[in-house]
Design a protein around this motif. Structure first.
Motif, short mmCIF file in Angstrom:
data_model
loop_
_atom_site.label_atom_id
_atom_site.label_comp_id
_atom_site.label_asym_id
_atom_site.label_seq_id
_atom_site.Cartn_x
_atom_site.Cartn_y
_atom_site.Cartn_z
N THR A 1 14.52 17.06 6.29
CA THR A 1 13.90 17.32 7.14
C THR A 1 12.26 17.08 6.79
OG1 THR A 1 13.67 19.64 7.71
CG2 THR A 1 14.65 18.07 8.93
N LEU A 2 11.45 16.26 6.73
CA LEU A 2 10.00 15.96 5.43
C LEU A 2 9.19 17.08 6.32
CD1 LEU A 2 8.55 12.82 7.31
CD2 LEU A 2 9.35 13.21 5.45
N THR A 3 9.04 18.25 4.99
CA THR A 3 8.17 19.20 5.48
C THR A 3 6.68 18.85 6.01
OG1 THR A 3 7.12 18.87 2.27
CG2 THR A 3 9.34 19.76 3.12
N ALA A 4 5.64 19.83 5.19
CA ALA A 4 4.33 19.57 5.37
C ALA A 4 3.41 17.87 4.79
CB ALA A 4 3.28 20.58 6.00
N LYS A 5 4.06 18.89 3.64
CA LYS A 5 3.63 17.66 2.50
C LYS A 5 3.82 15.94 2.86
CE LYS A 5 3.36 17.66 -2.79
NZ LYS A 5 3.62 18.12 -3.91
N GLY A 6 5.37 16.32 3.04
CA GLY A 6 5.93 14.95 3.32
C GLY A 6 5.59 14.00 4.23
N ARG A 7 4.78 14.43 5.47
CA ARG A 7 4.36 14.32 6.60
C ARG A 7 2.92 13.43 6.48
NH1 ARG A 7 7.18 18.36 9.17
NH2 ARG A 7 5.77 19.91 9.52
N LYS A 8 2.46 14.41 5.72
CA LYS A 8 0.81 13.84 4.73
C LYS A 8 1.14 12.75 4.16
CE LYS A 8 -2.85 15.20 2.01
NZ LYS A 8 -3.28 16.71 1.85
N LEU A 9 2.45 12.35 3.15
CA LEU A 9 2.85 11.35 2.30
C LEU A 9 2.75 10.10 3.15
CD1 LEU A 9 2.57 10.21 -0.31
CD2 LEU A 9 5.30 11.31 -0.21
N GLN B 1 1.69 9.64 6.06
CA GLN B 1 0.04 8.92 7.01
C GLN B 1 -0.29 8.39 5.75
OE1 GLN B 1 -2.15 13.27 8.06
NE2 GLN B 1 -2.84 11.82 9.93
N SER B 2 -0.22 9.53 4.73
CA SER B 2 -1.63 8.58 3.53
C SER B 2 -0.84 7.06 2.69
CB SER B 2 -1.50 9.85 1.69
OG SER B 2 -1.01 9.63 1.68
N MET B 3 0.36 6.94 3.34
CA MET B 3 1.18 5.17 2.58
C MET B 3 1.12 4.68 4.20
SD MET B 3 4.69 6.97 2.12
CE MET B 3 5.62 5.51 0.94
N LYS C 1 0.75 -1.05 0.38
CA LYS C 1 0.04 0.37 -0.16
C LYS C 1 0.73 1.52 0.27
CE LYS C 1 -3.59 2.45 2.14
NZ LYS C 1 -3.05 3.17 3.98
N ALA C 2 2.33 1.09 0.77
CA ALA C 2 2.48 2.21 0.79
C ALA C 2 3.22 2.46 -0.43
CB ALA C 2 3.17 2.14 2.03
N LEU D 1 2.76 5.88 -3.13
CA LEU D 1 4.37 6.54 -3.42
C LEU D 1 4.18 6.82 -4.92
CD1 LEU D 1 7.05 8.00 -2.82
CD2 LEU D 1 7.84 6.23 -2.36
N SER D 2 4.18 6.03 -5.60
CA SER D 2 4.26 5.57 -7.17
C SER D 2 3.86 6.77 -7.38
CB SER D 2 3.69 3.97 -7.45
OG SER D 2 4.55 3.80 -6.52
N SER D 3 2.04 7.10 -7.02
CA SER D 3 0.83 7.67 -7.42
C SER D 3 1.09 9.40 -6.59
CB SER D 3 -0.91 7.42 -5.88
OG SER D 3 -1.14 5.93 -7.11
N ALA D 4 1.90 9.18 -6.10
CA ALA D 4 2.15 11.14 -5.55
C ALA D 4 3.42 11.52 -6.21
CB ALA D 4 2.76 11.21 -4.25
N MET D 5 4.33 10.51 -6.92
CA MET D 5 5.70 10.48 -7.63
C MET D 5 6.20 9.63 -8.40
SD MET D 5 9.18 11.04 -4.73
CE MET D 5 10.23 11.29 -5.33
N LYS D 6 5.55 9.97 -9.79
CA LYS D 6 5.66 9.31 -10.80
C LYS D 6 6.47 8.48 -11.48
CE LYS D 6 1.37 9.37 -11.34
NZ LYS D 6 0.54 8.73 -11.18
#
Length: 111
Positions: A70-78, A80-82, A18-19, A23-28
């Motif tokens: 460091t992770l950005t807010a967008k990275g932390r959200k990714l 979490q969604s993973m 799932k993770a 990730l593949s969907s968020a980063m082609k």
């Protein structure tokens, strides 16, 4: 006990799949290195800034003080969604004879 181990292996594999899909969907153009770096960042472990250019360009991490990634807010959200954010352990308090019985039961299952 064996059933639990097989179930845990299956659950772990499903979480990783799932993770990777998220990730593949968020980063082609996501690579295994990107996946590993995200896991290292989530764990609070240091990573080499050289291999993070793809994550930086996608806005998932930043380099602060010229060296610390460091992770950005967008990275932390990714993350979490993973489904890779740690969850608090459920704790119960057992005292007295209930505690003794629980310990005895655990040791019986180990035999």
């Amino acid at each position: 006990m064996l059933d639990l181990q097989v179930e845990q292996k299956s659950l772990t594999a499903e979480k990783i799949i799932k993770a990777a899909d998220v990730l593949s969907s968020a980063m082609k153009k996501a690579s295994l290195v990107d996946f590993k770096n995200l896991l290292l960042l989530e764990a609070g472990l240091p990573i080499d800034a050289v291999g993070t250019s793809q994550l930086q360009s996608e806005g998932f991490c930043d380099i602060s003080e010229g060296v610390k990634v460091t992770l950005t807010a967008k990275g932390r959200k990714l993350i979490q969604s993973m489904g890779l954010t740690p969850k608090p352990m459920k704790r119960i308090k057992v005292t007295g004879t209930d505690a003794s019985e629980l310990i005895d039961k655990i040791f019986e299952e180990l035999d």
